[in-house]
Write an enzyme that holds these catalytic residues in place. Structure first.
Site, PDB file in Angstrom:
ATOM      1  N   HIS A 186      36.952  31.407  40.719  1.00 32.93           N
ATOM      2  CA  HIS A 186      37.880  31.390  39.584  1.00 32.93           C
ATOM      3  C   HIS A 186      37.127  31.709  38.298  1.00 32.93           C
ATOM      4  CE1 HIS A 186      40.835  29.955  36.670  1.00 32.93           C
ATOM      5  NE2 HIS A 186      41.723  30.167  37.628  1.00 32.93           N
ATOM      6  N   GLU A 198      43.109  38.126  39.661  1.00 29.29           N
ATOM      7  CA  GLU A 198      43.511  37.388  38.476  1.00 29.29           C
ATOM      8  C   GLU A 198      42.850  37.996  37.254  1.00 29.29           C
ATOM      9  OE1 GLU A 198      44.621  32.957  39.140  1.00 29.29           O
ATOM     10  OE2 GLU A 198      42.473  33.188  39.419  1.00 29.29           O
TER      11      GLU A 198
END
Length: 172
Positions: free
Chosen positions: A14, A84
């Site tokens: 992430h 993302e």
């Protein structure tokens, strides 16, 4: 800890961990390999910053992030890639459906060229980055968007609309 708790999935790579903790592409590749060796399934996040997008280096960045994972993975059946764009996480900005499709398609081409056509066709590539009830159906309709990694919207009533957007693929 996740294995002991019978939690089958882990999210690795992430952007916040990359930025705040300085996790490198190679370190994330190692973490993915270790998680898989422990029987976990992995959602591996890749994505570019706004500066990288504006510089036209989105695919260079995303390919390097994916390569570090691919270098350590032999069995892709337990790996999902989450694209993302960092500039769209929690900002209310979202990649247009065309932008998301473009990166997802390029990721699939990268997998085909660098791993295998089987991995390219079978690996789920999901989108994360300000997914909402308002944009989920249009995003879900794109051929290379295989689902979503949902953050803040999962805490809102509109989350049901995001879940139902899976029906777009079924009716296509």
């Amino acid at each position: 800890m996740l294995v002991n708790l019978d939690i089958p999935w882990v999210i690795l790579g992430h952007s916040e961990r990359r930025l705040i903790l300085g996790e490198s592409n190679e370190f994330i590749g190692d973490k993915v390999a270790y998680a898989l060796s422990q029987g976990l399934k992995v959602i591996a996040c890749v994505g570019e910053t706004l500066e990288q997008r504006e510089a036209g280096t989105t695919m260079v960045v995303v390919a390097a992030q994916t390569k570090a994972i691919a270098d350590k993975v032999s069995d892709w059946s337990k790996v999902v890639i989450a694209y993302e764009p960092v500039w769209a996480i929690g900002t209310g900005k979202v990649a247009t459906p065309a932008q998301a499709q473009e990166v997802h398609a390029e990721l699939r081409k990268w997998l085909e060229s660098n791993v295998s056509s089987d991995v390219a066709s079978s690996t789920r590539i999901i989108y994360g980055g300000s997914v909402s009830g308002a944009n989920c159906k249009e995003l879900a309709a794109k051929p290379d968007v295989d689902g979503f990694l949902v953050g803040g919207a999962s805490l809102k009533p509109e989350f049901i609309d995001i879940i139902k957007s899976a029906e777009v693929k079924k009716s296509a």
